[in-house]
Enzyme design. Structure first.
Site, PDB file in Angstrom:
ATOM      1  N   VAL A 134       0.865  -1.183   0.000  1.00 38.99           N
ATOM      2  CA  VAL A 134       0.000   0.000   0.000  1.00 38.99           C
ATOM      3  C   VAL A 134       0.897   1.228   0.000  1.00 38.99           C
ATOM      4  O   VAL A 134       2.035   1.142   0.425  1.00 38.99           O
ATOM      5  CB  VAL A 134      -0.957   0.017   1.210  1.00 38.99           C
ATOM      6  CG1 VAL A 134      -1.976  -1.079   1.090  1.00 38.99           C
ATOM      7  CG2 VAL A 134      -0.188  -0.120   2.501  1.00 38.99           C
ATOM      8  N   CYS A 135       0.436   2.342  -0.517  1.00 39.86           N
ATOM      9  CA  CYS A 135       1.364   3.421  -0.805  1.00 39.86           C
ATOM     10  C   CYS A 135       0.668   4.753  -0.994  1.00 39.86           C
ATOM     11  O   CYS A 135      -0.534   4.813  -1.106  1.00 39.86           O
ATOM     12  CB  CYS A 135       2.079   3.155  -2.128  1.00 39.86           C
ATOM     13  SG  CYS A 135       3.142   1.750  -2.093  1.00 39.86           S
ATOM     14  N   THR A 136       1.481   5.809  -1.081  1.00 41.88           N
ATOM     15  CA  THR A 136       0.992   7.086  -1.590  1.00 41.88           C
ATOM     16  C   THR A 136       1.978   7.571  -2.652  1.00 41.88           C
ATOM     17  O   THR A 136       3.186   7.584  -2.399  1.00 41.88           O
ATOM     18  CB  THR A 136       0.903   8.137  -0.461  1.00 41.88           C
ATOM     19  OG1 THR A 136       0.048   7.649   0.567  1.00 41.88           O
ATOM     20  CG2 THR A 136       0.361   9.460  -1.000  1.00 41.88           C
TER      21      THR A 136
END
Ligand SMILES: *[C@@H]1O[C@H](CO)[C@@H](O)[C@H](O)[C@H]1NC(C)=O
Ligand SMILES: *[C@@H]1O[C@H](CO)[C@@H](O)[C@H](O)[C@H]1NC(C)=O
Ligand SMILES: *[C@@H]1O[C@H](CO)[C@@H](O)[C@H](O)[C@H]1NC(C)=O
Ligand SMILES: *[C@@H]1O[C@H](CO)[C@@H](O)[C@H](O)[C@H]1NC(C)=O
Ligand SMILES: *[C@@H]1O[C@H](CO)[C@@H](O)[C@H](O)[C@H]1NC(C)=O
Ligand SMILES: *[C@@H]1O[C@H](CO)[C@@H](O)[C@H](O)[C@H]1NC(C)=O
Ligand SMILES: *[C@@H]1O[C@H](CO)[C@@H](O)[C@H](O)[C@H]1NC(C)=O
Length: 387
Positions: A134-136
């Site tokens: 998961v990331c931005t």
């Protein structure tokens, strides 16, 4: 294993609200309790046979890789109740490794040989990571049309919480594996990446002067598992996502070509691709199902779209209430304003909780014209959101 499902449920309820904070400023150059350190640099020589390319990295990171693999195995023992089953899975995974396309199959084998690890374990690592990230990611354009691309890499969800240290066990074990890679042919840089040692796909990278690329996980009912199972049973017409990004970084020569391939290549699982080019307007978030681009969100400065930002939710849907990193990130980007956009400004946004959270392994900043990429390991001291 200290994974406590009950605890996770409590965390989910507590998450976000109390951990949100005002947009950070003046965090750059990285310092203080959220900065854990720099990462080592390695050259990957593409002129070598695939089996030998990772030998140096793999040998130097052997101890850390071993700790990680043991940890993943402990998780499997938890998921699959018998050691026999785990052994069977390892054997199957070694076989799965042999079905992966060239040069990835050979590179993974080379990593296993250089570290003395069981091949199946290195395959599991390569597959696991692809499915649980998961990331931005953000691409932003300044007033002069210059492009910046930044990302937090968040990884380790649900794979064990360390009650004593208030950390995700896997996230902590990944940090020592982060490396900065310079892929060369004829002694010249082809692309650069920040990545985990032992992992041959790419989730962040830069083709100097041409484009920047990151990939974020997209959760979907029609998720990664179906495609992976199809692969196992012989239907192998889709691409592993991070192999596609690696191939594009290695072999695509323009923003348009990269964009076309990211939008139109059949995939094993849904994904978000975040791509930046080398001139004004060249930046987009591509929302992918396995077969098609569901949405392409382009930069358009004249229309006020001077940045595009992706976490792990489709932009036309509201994020999960307990995992809304998009609203704070958008708020901090808005507050930054286009005239102040720079790598330090993006670092500030990515240093703001809960965009920075307990899963955050590292922050990567890229600027295409200079071919510049820098990556910092992160910590998220309490109070801090678990994701
Ligand atoms: C927890 O923190 C202590 C003290 O900082 C450290 O010695 C220990 O290695 C940490 N444990 C893990 C699993 O990271
Ligand atoms: C790359 O550089 C090294 C050392 O500078 C040299 O020995 C080697 O021949 C060069 N390789 C190529 C393909 O130019
Ligand atoms: C890139 O293209 C070269 C030349 O066609 C090929 O040998 C190489 O395997 C390709 N790289 C990847 C990652 O597919
Ligand atoms: C930008 O990328 C294109 C390929 O898409 C390339 O032809 C051009 O030279 C690049 N521009 C700069 C300033 O590097
Ligand atoms: C940007 O927006 C303008 C005005 O709506 C439009 O004419 C133009 O085609 C857009 N550019 C891109 C690259 O989408
Ligand atoms: C950020 O600015 C955009 C464009 O002005 C606006 O649509 C959006 O609601 C703002 N978001 C936040 C969280 O401030
Ligand atoms: C952003 O730019 C404006 C105008 O140039 C300036 O007044 C403001 O202080 C800047 N804000 C930050 C956070 O740098």
């Amino acid at each position: 294993m200290r994974a406590a499902v009950a605890l996770l449920a409590v965390l989910a309820v507590l998450a976000k609200g109390p951990y949100a904070e005002d947009c950070q400023i003046q965090q750059y150059p990285p310092k203080g309790p959220t900065y854990k350190g720099n990462i080592p640099k390695y050259v990957i020589n593409l002129d070598l046979p695939p089996h030998e390319r990772w030998a140096q990295v793999a040998r130097e990171k052997q101890a850390e890789l071993k700790i990680l693999v043991e940890h993943i195995k402990n998780i499997m023992v938890m998921l699959f109740p018998s050691a026999k089953l785990v052994h069977l899975l390892e054997t199957k995974m070694a076989w799965l490794g042999s079905t992966l396309p060239y040069p990835f199959n050979e590179e993974i084998k080379g990593i296993a040989d250089a570290t003395g690890a069981v091949l199946g374990d290195i395959v599991i690592f390569n597959v696991f990571y692809e499915i649980f990230t998961v990331c931005t990611s953000i691409v932003a354009e300044d007033r002069a049309g210059k492009l910046y691309h930044a990302r937090n890499l968040d990884f380790g969800l649900f794979l064990g919480w360390d009650i004593k240290n208030n950390t995700w066990t896997l996230t902590q074990k990944l940090k020592p594996l982060m490396v900065s890679l310079d892929f060369q042919r004829n002694n010249k840089t082809v692309f650069k990446s920040s990545n985990l040692a032992g992992y041959v796909g790419m989730v962040s990278g830069i083709k100097p002067g041409i484009f920047t690329l990151t990939m974020n996980e997209r959760f979907s009912i029609d998720g990664g598992y179906i495609g992976v199972f199809e692969w196992i049973f012989g239907k192998r017409d889709g691409w592993w996502m991070s192999f596609l990004t690696r191939t594009i970084l290695e072999n695509s020569t323009s923003y348009e070509e990269a964009k076309d391939k990211l939008a139109n290549t059949r995939l094993l699982a849904p994904a978000y691709f975040i791509l930046g080019g080398n001139k004004s307007g060249q930046g987009c978030v591509i929302t992918r199902s396995r077969t098609a681009a569901l949405d392409v969100w382009n930069l358009n400065s004249s229309k006020g779209t001077w940045y595009v930002l992706e976490t792990n939710y489709d932009r036309w849907k509201v994020p999960l209430v307990v995992d809304d990193r998009r609203t704070p990130a958008t708020k901090c980007m808005n507050r930054t304003m286009q005239q102040n956009v720079s790598l330090p400004a993006l670092y500030n946004v990515l240093s703001t909780k809960p965009i920075l959270n307990k899963l955050t392994v590292s922050t990567t900043l890229m600027e295409v014209h200079e071919g510049h990429i820098e990556t910092y390991l992160r910590n998220c001291p309490d109070p801090c959101s678990p994701w």
